[in-house]
Design a protein around this motif. Structure first.
Motif, PDB file in Angstrom:
ATOM      1  N   VAL B  53       0.844  -1.208   0.000  1.00  0.00           N
ATOM      2  CA  VAL B  53       0.000   0.000   0.000  1.00  0.00           C
ATOM      3  C   VAL B  53       0.876   1.253   0.000  1.00  0.00           C
ATOM      4  O   VAL B  53       0.615   2.207  -0.746  1.00  0.00           O
ATOM      5  N   ALA B  55       3.843   1.596  -1.152  1.00  0.00           N
ATOM      6  CA  ALA B  55       4.444   1.748  -2.483  1.00  0.00           C
ATOM      7  C   ALA B  55       3.429   2.325  -3.466  1.00  0.00           C
ATOM      8  O   ALA B  55       3.729   3.258  -4.216  1.00  0.00           O
ATOM      9  N   GLY B  56       2.219   1.782  -3.457  1.00  0.00           N
ATOM     10  CA  GLY B  56       1.189   2.258  -4.377  1.00  0.00           C
ATOM     11  C   GLY B  56       0.818   3.710  -4.114  1.00  0.00           C
ATOM     12  O   GLY B  56       0.622   4.497  -5.041  1.00  0.00           O
ATOM     13  N   ALA B  57       0.726   4.071  -2.838  1.00  0.00           N
ATOM     14  CA  ALA B  57       0.406   5.455  -2.476  1.00  0.00           C
ATOM     15  C   ALA B  57       1.459   6.402  -3.038  1.00  0.00           C
ATOM     16  O   ALA B  57       1.145   7.455  -3.591  1.00  0.00           O
ATOM     17  N   CYS B  58       2.714   6.001  -2.912  1.00  0.00           N
ATOM     18  CA  CYS B  58       3.813   6.840  -3.415  1.00  0.00           C
ATOM     19  C   CYS B  58       3.725   6.982  -4.928  1.00  0.00           C
ATOM     20  O   CYS B  58       3.907   8.076  -5.463  1.00  0.00           O
ATOM     21  N   LEU B  59       3.414   5.900  -5.622  1.00  0.00           N
ATOM     22  CA  LEU B  59       3.265   5.980  -7.079  1.00  0.00           C
ATOM     23  C   LEU B  59       2.211   7.016  -7.453  1.00  0.00           C
ATOM     24  O   LEU B  59       2.338   7.711  -8.452  1.00  0.00           O
ATOM     25  N   GLY B  60       1.173   7.114  -6.618  1.00  0.00           N
ATOM     26  CA  GLY B  60       0.089   8.047  -6.886  1.00  0.00           C
ATOM     27  C   GLY B  60       0.271   9.400  -6.227  1.00  0.00           C
ATOM     28  O   GLY B  60      -0.650  10.215  -6.228  1.00  0.00           O
ATOM     29  N   GLY B  61       1.443   9.625  -5.613  1.00  0.00           N
ATOM     30  CA  GLY B  61       1.748  10.961  -5.102  1.00  0.00           C
ATOM     31  C   GLY B  61       1.276  11.242  -3.684  1.00  0.00           C
ATOM     32  O   GLY B  61       1.231  12.384  -3.267  1.00  0.00           O
ATOM     33  N   GLN B  62       0.910  10.193  -2.931  1.00  0.00           N
ATOM     34  CA  GLN B  62       0.519  10.413  -1.537  1.00  0.00           C
ATOM     35  C   GLN B  62       1.518   9.788  -0.580  1.00  0.00           C
ATOM     36  O   GLN B  62       2.194   8.818  -0.908  1.00  0.00           O
ATOM     37  N   CYS B  86      12.956  -0.429  -5.405  1.00  0.00           N
ATOM     38  CA  CYS B  86      12.376   0.715  -6.121  1.00  0.00           C
ATOM     39  C   CYS B  86      12.677   2.040  -5.431  1.00  0.00           C
ATOM     40  O   CYS B  86      12.304   3.094  -5.951  1.00  0.00           O
ATOM     41  N   PHE B  88      11.385   3.257  -2.670  1.00  0.00           N
ATOM     42  CA  PHE B  88      10.219   3.947  -2.125  1.00  0.00           C
ATOM     43  C   PHE B  88      10.531   4.493  -0.740  1.00  0.00           C
ATOM     44  O   PHE B  88      11.185   3.818   0.060  1.00  0.00           O
TER      45      PHE B  88
END
Lengths: 194, 168
Positions: B53, B55-62, B86, B88
């Motif tokens: 989660v 990692a995904g949040a970071c991909l989306g800028g949060q 990656c 993160f």
């Protein structure tokens, strides 16, 4: 009984005409299928972290609620993170879809059977976890319906388990540079690399 | 209360997703996160989901944070490859069990190995054992993670959190 679908054409069909869609690919053949459909700055490929693809999709979908997010992964990868269905059901992100390419095999490691070839029905598990729109896709019509859904924002997540044939499609290898892939997707959303 | 200081740090850094497997030591922080309209509380079935989660949040800028107890550290090990490979940013806040006055021996093996396990996976570890240190230590770790892109864990000692009391 329908014939089994061909994995590359399944992924190509779902990604065709993509606009703002962001894609997370589970490790192994799913990542090759996504790359074969065409590299894209909104693709994030996994080469490890098995069992994590769906939850990366959750974090991304919650961070970008206006962007449709699609996780494409295999049955083996999904089985390793089955709890994600429960978390997705609870979070209910309407911009998240999951496409599980289900051949019932760990094809990367010598085609050993997965639990879906035995007793596990992934779509039924997902439904029981609160993902009401969980379909088993065995033909082009059903695939087309799911493909249409993926690019829209809905009120709840959706999942398709596509029954695919074993494959000898050549590997199409995207970048393995995780830091670059991270920076690329963040850049696609207008954020600095870090 | 120190959990309120942790919450204040998370607000300062605009943390928007709070992924957690509950622990009594995190109860107040979880409650604060759930009550905050700008934060998304993400209860997990297992802690490794939370690594993904973040990692995904970071991909989306949060920015996101992972709350867990020490037993959860072991569940995260391979998934931490994602953070390292990656690059993160990562912030985990870990309440310790099995290290100070622990009644339940089953908590001791993972509690005793948590810090070393995190370090083995390349996570920087900071500790807070006194309430007056918590805000400063979490703020420092958050700064390293969210501004410096580091992978950080803060361990809240069991002496701080309090050993669970069982009545027999």
């Amino acid at each position: 009984m329908s014939a089994l679908l061909e994995r590359r054409s399944v992924v190509a069909r779902v990604l065709a005409g993509r606009r703002d869609l962001a894609v997370v690919g589970g490790l192994g053949a799913a990542t090759y299928d996504i790359a074969a459909a065409g590299d894209h700055e909104r693709n994030f490929y996994l080469w490890g972290a098995m069992g994590g693809a769906a939850m990366i999709g959750v974090g991304l979908a919650l961070a970008q609620p206006g962007v449709p997010v699609l996780v494409i992964t295999g049955d083996g990868e999904m089985l390793m993170g089955l709890g994600a269905f429960a978390t997705i059901g609870a979070q209910c992100p309407g911009n998240l879809s999951l496409l599980v390419l289900d051949n019932g095999l760990y094809e990367e490691t010598g085609a050993q059977q997965t639990h879906t070839a035995l007793t596990t029905d992934l779509a039924a598990v997902a439904r029981a976890c609160g993902i009401a729109d969980a379909r088993v896709v065995t033909d082009d019509v059903a695939l087309g319906g799911f493909a249409e859904r993926v690019h829209r924002i809905g009120n709840a997540p959706s999942l398709a388990v596509a029954k695919i044939a074993p494959s000898s499609a050549p590997k199409v290898l995207p970048s393995r540079d995780g830091a670059w892939l991270r920076a690329r997707m963040r850049g696609a959303f207008g954020y600095p690399a870090q | 209360m120190w959990p309120d200081e942790v919450f204040a740090v998370l607000k300062t850094f605009d943390v928007r997703q709070v992924a957690y497997v509950p622990d009594a030591g995190h109860a107040r922080l979880i409650e604060r996160a759930r009550d905050d309209a700008a934060m998304r509380a993400v209860p997990l079935t297992t802690e490794e989901e939370g690594v993904a989660v973040l990692a995904g949040a970071c991909l989306g800028g949060q920015r996101a944070v992972l709350l867990m107890q020490s037993s959860g550290v072991g569940n995260c090990i391979n998934m931490l490859s994602l953070i390292r490979t990656c690059g993160f940013p990562f912030l985990a806040l870990v309440t310790m069990r099995g290290e100070f006055g622990e009644f339940n021996g089953w908590q001791v093996p993972m509690g005793g190995a948590s810090e070393a396990a995190l370090r083995l996976m390349g996570i920087q570890v900071a500790r807070a054992d006194r309430a007056e240190d918590v805000g400063e230590v979490v703020e420092a770790a958050a700064r390293m993670a969210y501004l410096g892109g580091a992978a950080m864990a803060v361990l809240f000692g069991q002496r701080l959190v309090g050993a669970k009391r069982f009545v027999e």
